[in-house]
Design a protein around this motif. Structure first.
Motif, short mmCIF file in Angstrom:
data_model
loop_
_atom_site.label_atom_id
_atom_site.label_comp_id
_atom_site.label_asym_id
_atom_site.label_seq_id
_atom_site.Cartn_x
_atom_site.Cartn_y
_atom_site.Cartn_z
N LEU A 10 -2.19 0.54 0.01
CA LEU A 10 -1.85 1.42 1.13
C LEU A 10 -0.58 0.88 1.76
O LEU A 10 -0.55 -0.26 2.23
CB LEU A 10 -2.99 1.45 2.16
CG LEU A 10 -2.90 2.49 3.29
CD1 LEU A 10 -4.29 2.71 3.91
CD2 LEU A 10 -1.93 2.09 4.40
N THR A 11 0.47 1.67 1.73
CA THR A 11 1.75 1.29 2.35
C THR A 11 1.95 2.16 3.58
O THR A 11 1.89 3.39 3.50
CB THR A 11 2.92 1.47 1.38
OG1 THR A 11 2.66 0.74 0.18
CG2 THR A 11 4.22 0.99 2.00
N TYR A 12 2.20 1.49 4.72
CA TYR A 12 2.37 2.20 5.99
C TYR A 12 3.54 1.57 6.73
O TYR A 12 3.51 0.39 7.08
CB TYR A 12 1.09 2.10 6.82
CG TYR A 12 1.11 2.92 8.08
CD1 TYR A 12 0.97 4.31 8.03
CD2 TYR A 12 1.25 2.33 9.33
CE1 TYR A 12 0.99 5.08 9.18
CE2 TYR A 12 1.27 3.09 10.49
CZ TYR A 12 1.14 4.46 10.41
OH TYR A 12 1.15 5.22 11.56
N LEU A 13 4.60 2.34 6.93
CA LEU A 13 5.83 1.82 7.55
C LEU A 13 5.93 2.20 9.02
O LEU A 13 5.56 3.30 9.41
CB LEU A 13 7.06 2.36 6.81
CG LEU A 13 7.23 1.95 5.35
CD1 LEU A 13 8.53 2.52 4.81
CD2 LEU A 13 7.21 0.43 5.19
N PHE A 14 6.49 1.26 9.82
CA PHE A 14 6.85 1.53 11.21
C PHE A 14 8.32 1.90 11.32
O PHE A 14 8.71 2.74 12.13
CB PHE A 14 6.60 0.29 12.09
CG PHE A 14 5.27 -0.36 11.86
CD1 PHE A 14 4.11 0.39 11.82
CD2 PHE A 14 5.17 -1.73 11.66
CE1 PHE A 14 2.87 -0.22 11.61
CE2 PHE A 14 3.96 -2.34 11.45
CZ PHE A 14 2.80 -1.58 11.43
N GLU A 15 9.15 1.25 10.49
CA GLU A 15 10.59 1.51 10.46
C GLU A 15 11.08 1.38 9.02
O GLU A 15 10.49 0.65 8.21
CB GLU A 15 11.36 0.48 11.29
CG GLU A 15 11.08 0.45 12.76
CD GLU A 15 11.87 -0.66 13.44
OE1 GLU A 15 13.08 -0.47 13.66
OE2 GLU A 15 11.28 -1.71 13.73
N GLY A 16 12.17 2.08 8.71
CA GLY A 16 12.81 1.93 7.41
C GLY A 16 12.28 2.87 6.35
O GLY A 16 11.63 3.88 6.66
N SER A 17 12.56 2.51 5.11
CA SER A 17 12.24 3.40 3.99
C SER A 17 12.09 2.58 2.71
O SER A 17 12.81 1.60 2.51
CB SER A 17 13.36 4.44 3.83
OG SER A 17 13.11 5.28 2.73
N ILE A 18 11.15 2.99 1.86
CA ILE A 18 10.95 2.34 0.56
C ILE A 18 10.85 3.42 -0.51
O ILE A 18 10.16 4.43 -0.33
CB ILE A 18 9.66 1.50 0.54
CG1 ILE A 18 9.77 0.30 1.49
CG2 ILE A 18 9.36 0.99 -0.87
CD1 ILE A 18 8.49 -0.52 1.60
N MET A 19 11.56 3.21 -1.63
CA MET A 19 11.43 4.10 -2.78
C MET A 19 10.35 3.53 -3.70
O MET A 19 10.47 2.41 -4.20
CB MET A 19 12.75 4.23 -3.52
CG MET A 19 12.68 5.16 -4.73
SD MET A 19 12.17 6.85 -4.32
CE MET A 19 13.62 7.43 -3.43
N HIS A 20 9.30 4.31 -3.90
CA HIS A 20 8.18 3.92 -4.76
C HIS A 20 8.32 4.61 -6.12
O HIS A 20 8.48 5.82 -6.19
CB HIS A 20 6.86 4.34 -4.09
CG HIS A 20 5.67 4.31 -5.01
ND1 HIS A 20 4.77 3.28 -5.02
CD2 HIS A 20 5.23 5.20 -5.94
CE1 HIS A 20 3.83 3.52 -5.92
NE2 HIS A 20 4.09 4.69 -6.49
#
Length: 289
Positions: free
Chosen positions: A65-75
């Motif tokens: 489970l990936t949950y971001l508060f800030e930024g961005s990730i390419m999965h």
């Protein structure tokens, strides 16, 4: 008598070219309910030459489970998924018998100043689903249940509790809740929680039984039915947990399983590169010796 069984501090860990704060597993508390692993990423400020680059690596026996508060990730993963995760959305990838994925800064951000801040979580699978076929789900921010109660904004990121159900397709009885407030507020959730329960303080503070607890630590309750505390003003906390499994879970590198032989087979398969490949990726994380 305090209801706090264990206090887990955030500890520095290296995930390649990126430092994180490791919360689970901990030497005296390996899991909380089905939650086997929690990393706090950031907050990191990166310049135009710095990027998140975690090459393809394998998983078995868990859901990420990936949950971001800030930024961005390419999965990107071996199922052919290629999707950008942004703050408030949920990436839920079930590894089952085996999946491979990479996590990188998106191309359009790589030569810019950027931030990254979020949580990466592993949820172990029930024994009968450890060898299930891998799958991937992306849940948009707008689809996560969110409501205000007694001045506290609540999000049910995953699971079913508090009379709500998240669309994240979990595989066991669990909950992962976000609480945010602006003024000091008493929280009483004991009648709604079940199984084992942990509380992570992201920002602000929590008051409990005459003590004050501040960010970068998890408090694990002795009894989730006695979960009662006060949030200081402008705090953000996460409550997570659920029913523990009857069998022990073994964790080695990126593998989770109820049988050590399953982990050894996964190690052998990764070393021999028998896992499926991630499209458009050529490198990989070698098996640690």
């Amino acid at each position: 008598m305090s209801n706090i069984q264990t206090i887990i501090p955030e500890r520095a860990a290296n995930i390649g070219n990126f430092m994180v704060g490791r919360l689970l597993p901990f030497r005296s508390k390996r899991m909380v309910g089905p939650f086997a692993f929690i990393d706090h990423m950031g907050p990191a400020v990166m310049n135009e030459k710095e990027n998140l680059d975690v090459p393809p690596h394998p998983h078995i026996g868990l859901s990420t489970l990936t949950y971001l508060f800030e930024g961005s990730i390419m999965h990107r993963d071996s199922l052919g998924t290629e999707i950008e995760i942004k703050p408030g959305a949920v990436n839920w990838m079930t590894a089952g018998k085996g999946v491979v994925h990479s996590e990188r800064t998106p191309d359009y951000l790589r030569n810019t100043h950027k931030t990254l801040h979020g949580l990466q979580i592993w949820v172990a699978l029930p024994k009968n689903l450890e060898a299930t076929a891998p799958s991937f789900h992306h849940i948009n921010k707008k689809d996560i249940p969110e409501w205000v109660e007694n001045g506290v904004t609540i999000k049910l990121i995953a699971g079913e509790v508090l009379g709500k159900k998240s669309p994240v397709p979990v595989h066991s009885n669990l909950y992962f809740i976000e609480l945010k407030n602006t003024s000091r507020q008493k929280i009483t959730l004991g009648n709604d929680l079940f199984g084992e329960s942990g509380l992570y303080i992201l920002e602000g503070a929590v008051y409990s039984e005459g003590n004050i607890y501040e960010p970068k630590q998890i408090m694990v309750a002795k009894d989730s039915s006695l979960c009662e505390f006060e949030m200081a003003e402008n705090s953000t906390v996460y409550i997570f947990g659920g029913d523990p499994f009857p069998e022990e879970r073994h964790i080695h590198w990126n593998f989770v399983a109820s049988e050590k032989e399953t982990i050894q087979k996964a190690r052998d398969d990764w070393k021999a590169q028998r896992f499926p490949k991630v499209p458009r990726e050529t490198d990989f994380v070698p098996l640690p010796e």
